[in-house]
Design an enzyme around this catalytic site. Structure first.
Site, short mmCIF file in Angstrom:
data_model
loop_
_atom_site.label_atom_id
_atom_site.label_comp_id
_atom_site.label_asym_id
_atom_site.label_seq_id
_atom_site.Cartn_x
_atom_site.Cartn_y
_atom_site.Cartn_z
N ASP A 133 0.68 -7.67 1.53
CA ASP A 133 0.71 -6.45 1.57
C ASP A 133 2.35 -6.14 1.76
O ASP A 133 2.72 -5.19 2.53
CB ASP A 133 0.09 -5.69 2.88
CG ASP A 133 0.12 -4.12 2.74
OD1 ASP A 133 0.08 -3.67 1.80
OD2 ASP A 133 0.27 -3.59 3.81
N SER A 146 4.50 2.83 7.61
CA SER A 146 4.48 1.60 6.88
C SER A 146 5.50 1.30 6.16
O SER A 146 6.26 2.05 5.56
CB SER A 146 3.28 2.10 5.80
OG SER A 146 1.96 1.80 6.44
N HIS A 152 0.97 -1.13 -0.01
CA HIS A 152 -0.13 -0.05 0.11
C HIS A 152 0.97 1.17 0.07
O HIS A 152 0.51 2.31 -0.46
CB HIS A 152 -0.91 -0.08 1.30
CG HIS A 152 -0.41 0.20 2.37
ND1 HIS A 152 -0.23 -0.77 3.36
CD2 HIS A 152 -0.09 1.25 3.06
CE1 HIS A 152 0.28 -0.31 4.54
NE2 HIS A 152 0.28 1.14 4.35
#
Length: 498
Positions: free
Chosen positions: A164, A238, A134
């Site tokens: 992911d 992230s 992402h």
């Protein structure tokens, strides 16, 4: 109510609540990762403080800042005006003067340039970096900034939405690659550091402990067997590193659970046991080889509790393991004779107490791998050997070639080249390093304009052409273009070895 939040952060804001994957803001206008044993430091006496400075010093140089840029685009959108037909033609288009389509019309709009940011971890000295899918999803441009503030353009080698995870690469050498520990050796309660770029604050380290392992987030279509930590993780973390007290990587920070969008002590990282397999698959095959056991189910305790809520008494012979609620038709489990109501307790001799542990084990396998399952049926011990299958129900490996197999460096043609050669697009071959393009005789300076009849305007166009061709029957590229002299020509490039 807690929300599970992917933690990319808008680049133009210092603090922002992110409620969707890789949230953006508008602006104007291959070396295999080294596996090492978990190098935990010697245990300190009870009550003795833990010194995390060594871990921070080791890990910080290996964590990078990633900026995702999506350029302005022209898009066609449909809009509706319920009164448009009536006022443009009182007969609603009966005589052909109105639209006669319920007021639906189309128009073109210019989308704004958008940017978002996250983190990544250098896993090899020659430029391979792991991050979250992402973080890089939808990028037209990726910019990587190292700990020493050097900047590089990056390209996506492969990405996997299910785990992911994404593997990107920059053209650099002698980079400070992080050590990779086996996350299966991690223990609940051990100290960890989260390293990344949260809320626009680059090169940030936060400390905490491992709160839980094999935590299943129950996200549809996702492989989630997470390391849970209370080390502060916020938007922008992230793709950053979760490391042990020796600075070795044990997980890739991925999300947080929070009612506010900010850290409240529930952060989650993808374990290196899954990461390493995904990276290996992307390098070898171009995509992830996902093995399927062919069941649906959950934790035994959750099943028993749900039955109790219905007034049913259930005795499965254990309160640990994975309860099989459904066996998928023609799947590996059905072939081996497993049934609804069975309870999986071990895989290859490894105890399985919850669904997240089963997910972690299977995520490290490939189609065609065999596993031995121990299970309970009517409280009696049973065992079976399963041959894992892929999502298509067979054991074949699906191989997508990466652009590295071509052995060339390219760039979009310059304005002067466009004017001189009277062309509007193309990719100039800057260097021929070997590989399939060299085998086909493609020279330096050749401008690639079409591959398999698709126009080549960007690096991504070439990447997509290679991936599409690698899954076709012929696995062949028909390359057409123009030489620097203006002469037109073409080559046939075979992706398979003869």
């Amino acid at each position: 109510m807690k929300k599970v939040i992917n933690i990319a952060v808008p680049t133009s804001a210092l603090v922002a609540v992110v409620l969707s994957v890789a949230a953006f803001t508008n602006t104007n206008a291959a070396t295999q990762p080294e596996q090492v044993p978990n190098p935990n430091v010697t245990a300190l006496p009870a009550g003795q403080p833990v010194d995390l400075t060594y871990a921070a010093e080791k890990a910080l140089p290996s964590v990078v800042y990633i900026k995702n840029t999506q350029n302005s685009k022209v898009q066609t959108v449909e809009y509706s005006d319920p009164f448009e037909d009536f006022f443009s033609d009182p007969f609603g288009g009966f005589f052909g003067r109105g639209q006669g389509n319920g007021g639906r019309r189309q128009r073109q709009v210019q989308t704004p340039k958008r940017q978002a940011a996250g983190s990544g971890v250098i896993i090899s000295s020659d430029g391979y970096i792991v991050t979250n899918n992402h973080v890089v999803d939808g990028a037209d441009e990726l910019t990587v900034t190292l700990n020493d503030n050097k900047e590089y353009s990056a390209r996506i080698i492969g990405a996997d939405a299910t785990t992911d995870l994404a593997l990107i690469k920059i053209d650099a050498k002698n980079l400070p690659a992080i050590q990779i520990a086996n996350s299966d050796d991690v223990k609940v309660g051990e100290w960890v550091l989260a390293v990344g770029n949260p809320l626009g604050l680059n090169n940030t380290v936060t400390a905490g402990i491992v709160s839980a392992k094999a935590r299943s987030m129950q996200e549809p279509g996702k492989v989630t067997s997470m390391i849970q930590t209370d080390a502060a993780i916020n938007q922008g973390n992230s793709g950053g590193a979760l490391v042990n007290t020796s600075g070795a990587l044990i997980g890739i920070n991925a999300m947080l659970a929070s009612p506010t969008g900010s850290n409240i002590g529930y952060g989650f990282a993808i374990p290196t046991s899954i990461m390493s397999k995904v990276v290996d698959d992307i390098k070898k095959y171009g995509n992830v080889q996902r093995a399927m056991i062919g069941i649906q189910g959950g934790d035994v305790k959750d099943y028993v509790d749900s039955e109790k809520d219905k007034g049913n008494e259930v005795d499965l012979g254990t309160m640990e393991g994975v309860y099989i609620d459904k066996v998928v038709e023609d799947g590996a489990a059905e072939d081996a004779g497993l049934k609804k109501g069975d309870v999986i307790t071990h895989i290859d001799g490894q105890k399985v107490t919850k669904f997240g542990e089963l997910t972690n084990i299977i995520a490290q396998k490939r189609p065609g791998d065999k596993i031995t399952i121990n299970y309970l049926r009517d409280k009696k011990k049973q065992s079976a050997t399963l041959t894992l299958k892929n999502e298509q129900g067979n054991t074949k490996v699906v191989k997508n070639a990466d652009i590295d197999v071509l052995g060339i460096d390219v760039r979009p043609v310059t304005d002067s080249q466009k004017e001189q050669l009277e062309i509007s697009y193309g990719l100039e071959v800057l260097k021929v390093n070997g590989g399939k393009m060299k085998d086909a005789g493609v020279p330096k300076g050749f401008i690639i304009q079409r591959v398999n009849d698709e126009p080549m305007r960007s690096f991504d166009d070439l990447q997509n052409a290679v991936k599409d061709a690698s899954t076709s029957k012929d696995q062949m590229l028909v390359v057409k273009g123009i030489f620097p002299t203006g002469k037109r020509g073409g080559f046939v490039v075979y992706l398979q070895n003869e």
